[in-house]
Design a protein around this motif. Structure first.
Motif: not given
Length: 245
Positions: A60, A154-155, A177-179, A183-184, A186, A228
């Protein structure tokens, strides 16, 4: 061949053999469905990082940028000298490192030290000298560490391979996954294979080429941020964004 059929390599041996903090990175974004056929073709004696019986590890990361998005824009505009500052949580071990990457004409240098804070979303003033020295050594000027703010999270899950000759480290990232910006994003169908070597392409690069895969312009930070934030300049990653995002 399955990954669990490969001989293991320990983290200590991996780092002593192929730490590669000064290296050339080659990235290949491809569909996850294309990965298994490549695993079947891995050279004999390729080894997989194994820790306490595990071969896949969760990361993460929070990336930091200036309010003007200097880190992003240097990459988006194809500048020869670039930088990334991030806090990376190695979730399985619990370790957190402050990592500073600088890149000059395709060559990457990564420096890191244990993070002293309790949060992934803030840098400690005591870390500013380290960041500044890394940026200066990498030829990045005019950036004050105090300007840096959390920009993107990110994860993903990573599996790390070591080539038979020990000269190339190969990472396979998936479940990405980006946050950011509330927004998320995946992308479970996307994987990123990255080869890290001192200079010349290795056997994994040639295997990818023979299978029809070519290096792609992708950066977990910059490409994710572009996905994003459609208002940002994205020409550099247009093909990757169109195909995978």
């Amino acid at each position: 061949m399955r990954l669990d059929a490969l001989a293991p390599v320990s983290l200590t041996e991996l780092n002593s053999t192929s730490q590669l903090l000064d290296r050339v990175d080659r990235k290949y974004p491809l569909a996850l469905s294309a990965v298994h056929p490549l695993i079947e073709l891995l050279p004999a004696r390729t080894r997989v990082l194994e820790i306490d019986g595990r071969q896949s590890f969760h990361y993460s990361t929070v990336y930091f940028d200036t309010p003007a998005r200097d880190s992003y824009l240097l990459a988006a505009r194809g500048r020869p000298t670039r930088f990334k500052v991030r806090l990376r949580h190695y979730c399985d071990s619990g370790e957190v490192f402050l990592e500073v990457k600088t890149s000059h004409r395709g060559r990457t240098i990564k420096r890191r030290l244990p993070h002293v804070g309790d949060s992934l979303h803030s840098l400690a003033p005591g870390q500013f000298d380290f960041i500044s020295s890394c940026l200066t050594a990498g030829g990045v000027h005019g950036i004050r560490p105090s300007w840096l703010r959390p920009s993107l999270g990110t994860s993903y899950t990573r599996t790390t391979l070591l080539s038979p000759d020990g000269a190339t480290r190969i990472t396979l990232d998936q479940d990405l996954t980006w946050v950011g910006a509330g927004q998320v994003l995946h992308r479970p169908e996307l994987s990123i294979i990255e080869t890290k070597s001192a200079s010349s392409p290795g056997a994994m690069d040639r295997l990818l080429w023979r299978a029809g895969h070519r290096q792609g312009r992708i950066s977990k930070y910059a490409t994710g941020l572009a996905a994003l934030h459609p208002e940002l300049p994205t020409n550099r990653w247009h093909s990757t964004l169109t195909r995978h995002f």
